[in-house]
Design a protein around this motif. Structure first.
Motif, PDB file in Angstrom:
ATOM      1  N   TYR A   1       0.854  -1.182   0.000  1.00 26.32           N
ATOM      2  CA  TYR A   1       0.000   0.000   0.000  1.00 26.32           C
ATOM      3  C   TYR A   1       0.889   1.230   0.000  1.00 26.32           C
ATOM      4  N   SER A   2       0.355   2.325  -0.524  1.00 28.41           N
ATOM      5  CA  SER A   2       1.147   3.539  -0.678  1.00 28.41           C
ATOM      6  C   SER A   2       0.217   4.733  -0.872  1.00 28.41           C
ATOM      7  N   TYR A   3       0.814   5.906  -0.958  1.00 22.95           N
ATOM      8  CA  TYR A   3       0.050   7.116  -1.270  1.00 22.95           C
ATOM      9  C   TYR A   3      -0.698   6.927  -2.585  1.00 22.95           C
ATOM     10  N   ARG A   4      -0.006   6.376  -3.570  1.00 22.99           N
ATOM     11  CA  ARG A   4      -0.621   6.190  -4.898  1.00 22.99           C
ATOM     12  C   ARG A   4      -1.790   5.211  -4.849  1.00 22.99           C
ATOM     13  N   SER A   5      -1.667   4.125  -4.073  1.00 26.80           N
ATOM     14  CA  SER A   5      -2.780   3.166  -4.005  1.00 26.80           C
ATOM     15  C   SER A   5      -3.943   3.724  -3.194  1.00 26.80           C
ATOM     16  N   ARG A   6      -3.670   4.724  -2.369  1.00 24.14           N
ATOM     17  CA  ARG A   6      -4.728   5.307  -1.548  1.00 24.14           C
ATOM     18  C   ARG A   6      -5.418   6.483  -2.226  1.00 24.14           C
ATOM     19  N   PHE A   7      -4.644   7.363  -2.839  1.00 22.71           N
ATOM     20  CA  PHE A   7      -5.211   8.605  -3.365  1.00 22.71           C
ATOM     21  C   PHE A   7      -5.197   8.711  -4.883  1.00 22.71           C
ATOM     22  N   GLU A   8      -4.565   7.764  -5.539  1.00 27.26           N
ATOM     23  CA  GLU A   8      -4.532   7.733  -7.002  1.00 27.26           C
ATOM     24  C   GLU A   8      -4.971   6.332  -7.423  1.00 27.26           C
ATOM     25  N   ASN A   9      -4.454   5.830  -8.511  1.00 24.42           N
ATOM     26  CA  ASN A   9      -4.806   4.481  -8.959  1.00 24.42           C
ATOM     27  C   ASN A   9      -3.585   3.576  -9.023  1.00 24.42           C
ATOM     28  N   GLY A  10      -2.702   3.724  -8.058  1.00 25.22           N
ATOM     29  CA  GLY A  10      -1.497   2.907  -8.037  1.00 25.22           C
ATOM     30  C   GLY A  10      -1.786   1.482  -7.582  1.00 25.22           C
ATOM     31  N   PRO A  11      -0.812   0.595  -7.784  1.00 29.21           N
ATOM     32  CA  PRO A  11      -0.995  -0.809  -7.398  1.00 29.21           C
ATOM     33  C   PRO A  11      -1.021  -0.968  -5.879  1.00 29.21           C
ATOM     34  N   GLY A  12      -1.765  -1.945  -5.429  1.00 27.53           N
ATOM     35  CA  GLY A  12      -1.845  -2.234  -4.000  1.00 27.53           C
ATOM     36  C   GLY A  12      -3.207  -1.894  -3.441  1.00 27.53           C
ATOM     37  N   THR A  13      -3.329  -2.026  -2.150  1.00 27.48           N
ATOM     38  CA  THR A  13      -4.593  -1.764  -1.470  1.00 27.48           C
ATOM     39  C   THR A  13      -4.486  -0.453  -0.706  1.00 27.48           C
TER      40      THR A  13
END
Length: 136
Positions: free
Chosen positions: A32-44
């Motif tokens: 999980y990361s900033y991108r998976s939380r606030f954008e459409n990045g990989p992860g949960t």
């Protein structure tokens, strides 16, 4: 009963990344990361996990409520939408589609309301919880 999960975060808020691992190992070093939380990045992300927990808890509670009333669902399909605004979870919206033989609309709606109000995740959330329930 006590359950646990572990989060490990490395780096700063926007450029860092983390992993999540659950006691059951269903999640094992899940990214999980900033991108998976606030954008459409990989992860949960935490909100997705809260949504999964609420949908699962509600569905299971509904099955117990139905069982107590003498009904068995062919299928309980619940989607949970978590809304995050200004750093606060402001809403958990449950969308239920159920197939339950021989149940009246009134008993179905009463059972769904009971599950919404009494599943442990609903009780733990300090937010507005809404429900759209359809019987098919």
């Amino acid at each position: 009963m006590t359950r646990n999960a572990t989060a490990v975060w490395k780096g700063n808020g926007k450029d860092g990344k983390g992993t999540l691992t659950t006691q059951s190992s269903v999640l094992t070093n899940t990214q999980y990361s900033y991108r998976s939380r606030f954008e459409n990045g990989p992860g949960t992300n935490p909100e997705e996990l809260v949504a999964a927990a609420h949908a699962g808890c509600f569905s299971m509670k509904l099955s117990f409520v139905l069982q107590e009333a003498g009904f068995v669902a062919d299928e309980i399909d619940t989607r949970c939408e978590i809304t995050l605004e200004n750093g606060v979870i402001t809403k958990s919206h449950l969308v239920l589609k159920a197939k339950i033989p021989n149940i009246s609309r009134e008993k179905f709606e009463e059972s769904a309301r009971n599950a919404k109000e009494n599943c442990p995740i609903s009780k733990s959330l300090n937010t507005n919880i809404s429900l759209d329930a359809s019987l098919g």
